[in-house]
Motif scaffolding. Structure first.
Motif, short mmCIF file in Angstrom:
data_model
loop_
_atom_site.label_atom_id
_atom_site.label_comp_id
_atom_site.label_asym_id
_atom_site.label_seq_id
_atom_site.Cartn_x
_atom_site.Cartn_y
_atom_site.Cartn_z
N LYS A 1 76.03 -27.88 70.53
CA LYS A 1 76.49 -28.86 71.51
C LYS A 1 76.34 -30.25 70.92
O LYS A 1 75.39 -30.52 70.18
N ALA A 2 77.28 -31.12 71.24
CA ALA A 2 77.21 -32.52 70.85
C ALA A 2 77.58 -33.36 72.06
O ALA A 2 78.64 -33.16 72.65
N GLU A 3 76.71 -34.29 72.42
CA GLU A 3 76.94 -35.14 73.58
C GLU A 3 76.81 -36.60 73.19
O GLU A 3 75.85 -36.99 72.51
N LYS A 4 77.77 -37.41 73.65
CA LYS A 4 77.69 -38.84 73.41
C LYS A 4 76.57 -39.41 74.28
O LYS A 4 76.42 -39.06 75.44
N LEU A 5 75.76 -40.27 73.67
CA LEU A 5 74.63 -40.87 74.38
C LEU A 5 74.99 -42.23 74.95
O LEU A 5 75.76 -42.97 74.36
N SER A 6 74.38 -42.53 76.08
CA SER A 6 74.52 -43.84 76.70
C SER A 6 73.12 -44.36 76.96
O SER A 6 72.34 -43.75 77.68
N LEU A 7 72.78 -45.47 76.31
CA LEU A 7 71.46 -46.06 76.49
C LEU A 7 71.54 -47.16 77.53
O LEU A 7 72.26 -48.13 77.34
N SER A 8 70.80 -47.05 78.62
CA SER A 8 70.80 -48.11 79.61
C SER A 8 69.76 -49.14 79.24
O SER A 8 68.72 -48.83 78.67
N ASP B 1 78.18 -46.03 68.44
CA ASP B 1 78.04 -44.87 69.32
C ASP B 1 77.11 -43.86 68.68
O ASP B 1 77.13 -43.66 67.46
N LEU B 2 76.30 -43.22 69.52
CA LEU B 2 75.37 -42.20 69.06
C LEU B 2 75.65 -40.88 69.75
O LEU B 2 76.13 -40.85 70.89
N TYR B 3 75.33 -39.80 69.07
CA TYR B 3 75.50 -38.46 69.60
C TYR B 3 74.20 -37.69 69.46
O TYR B 3 73.50 -37.82 68.46
N LEU B 4 73.91 -36.89 70.46
CA LEU B 4 72.78 -35.98 70.40
C LEU B 4 73.33 -34.60 70.07
O LEU B 4 74.14 -34.05 70.82
N LEU B 5 72.92 -34.07 68.93
CA LEU B 5 73.37 -32.76 68.49
C LEU B 5 72.30 -31.72 68.80
O LEU B 5 71.14 -31.89 68.42
N GLN B 6 72.69 -30.69 69.51
CA GLN B 6 71.79 -29.57 69.79
C GLN B 6 72.06 -28.52 68.71
O GLN B 6 73.20 -28.12 68.50
N ILE B 7 71.01 -28.10 68.03
CA ILE B 7 71.14 -27.23 66.87
C ILE B 7 70.36 -25.94 67.11
O ILE B 7 69.18 -25.98 67.50
N ASP B 8 71.01 -24.82 66.88
CA ASP B 8 70.38 -23.51 67.03
C ASP B 8 69.38 -23.32 65.90
O ASP B 8 69.75 -23.17 64.73
N ALA B 9 68.10 -23.34 66.22
CA ALA B 9 67.05 -23.27 65.21
C ALA B 9 67.11 -21.96 64.41
O ALA B 9 66.83 -21.96 63.21
N LYS B 10 67.50 -20.87 65.05
CA LYS B 10 67.56 -19.59 64.35
C LYS B 10 68.60 -19.59 63.23
O LYS B 10 68.44 -18.93 62.22
N LYS B 11 69.66 -20.37 63.40
CA LYS B 11 70.71 -20.43 62.38
C LYS B 11 70.27 -21.21 61.13
O LYS B 11 70.93 -21.16 60.11
N LEU B 12 69.14 -21.91 61.23
CA LEU B 12 68.63 -22.65 60.08
C LEU B 12 67.67 -21.81 59.24
O LEU B 12 67.32 -22.20 58.13
N GLY B 13 67.28 -20.67 59.77
CA GLY B 13 66.45 -19.74 59.02
C GLY B 13 65.14 -20.34 58.55
O GLY B 13 64.57 -21.22 59.19
N ASP B 14 64.69 -19.89 57.38
CA ASP B 14 63.40 -20.35 56.87
C ASP B 14 63.48 -21.73 56.24
O ASP B 14 62.48 -22.27 55.77
N GLY B 15 64.67 -22.33 56.26
CA GLY B 15 64.83 -23.71 55.79
C GLY B 15 64.34 -24.74 56.79
O GLY B 15 64.21 -25.92 56.47
N LEU B 16 64.07 -24.30 58.03
CA LEU B 16 63.54 -25.18 59.07
C LEU B 16 62.02 -25.11 59.04
O LEU B 16 61.44 -24.05 59.27
N ILE B 17 61.40 -26.22 58.73
CA ILE B 17 59.95 -26.29 58.59
C ILE B 17 59.41 -27.34 59.56
O ILE B 17 59.95 -28.44 59.66
N TYR B 18 58.32 -27.00 60.26
CA TYR B 18 57.65 -27.96 61.14
C TYR B 18 56.50 -28.58 60.36
O TYR B 18 55.69 -27.86 59.76
N GLU B 19 56.43 -29.91 60.37
CA GLU B 19 55.41 -30.62 59.62
C GLU B 19 54.73 -31.66 60.50
O GLU B 19 55.39 -32.36 61.25
#
Length: 143
Positions: free
Chosen positions: A133-140, A87-105
């Motif tokens: 948010k965390a949602e269980k994924l279903s792959l068709s 089973d897989l889950y898609l986690l939605q993460i608040d980018a602001k709560k990650l602060g300057d530790g979140l880097i786009y590369e």
């Protein structure tokens, strides 16, 4: 090779992580995770912008109820987890709560991906408090 290291990009409101059920369970139990082997060997936690997770995910934020699975028709998710039996889950993460530790590369010459290093790029665990948010994924079509 990552280019433009340190870029905060256009301040995404949310970033996303695909987690196995075991990782999500560990995350909830411990309050944080260092991710899987790829994350640990890279020294950061791999995340995605929503359009990088799937090409055909519609209205994730508004139309999926808590006990409803998300159904994917064709996606990049299938490219990485095509033969998975877990089973897989898609986690939605608040980018602001990650602060300057979140880097786009830029990882392939043109696509910019979010990576979480933690404060001062010290490879800190991803905190559960950042997950909105965390949602269980279903792959068709993956059988």
């Amino acid at each position: 090779m990552a280019a433009e290291k340190g870029s905060r990009e256009a301040e995404e409101e949310y970033v996303y992580r695909i987690s196995t059920a075991a990782e999500w369970e560990e995350f909830q139990k411990n309050g944080s995770i260092f991710g899987g082997e790829l994350d640990k060997s890279s020294g950061f936690i791999h995340l995605s912008k929503l359009d990088q997770v799937t090409l055909s995910l519609f209205h994730f934020l508004d139309s999926v109820s808590e006990d409803q699975s998300i159904d994917f028709v064709q996606s990049t998710l299938q490219n990485f987890f095509l033969n998975t039996k877990v089973d897989l889950y898609l986690l939605q993460i608040d980018a602001k709560k990650l602060g300057d530790g979140l880097i786009y590369e830029i990882v392939d010459g043109s696509n910019s991906f979010p990576h979480f290093y933690g404060p001062s790029r010290s490879f800190s665990p991803l905190p559960l408090s950042a997950v909105t948010k965390a949602e269980k994924l279903s792959l068709s079509g993956t059988e």
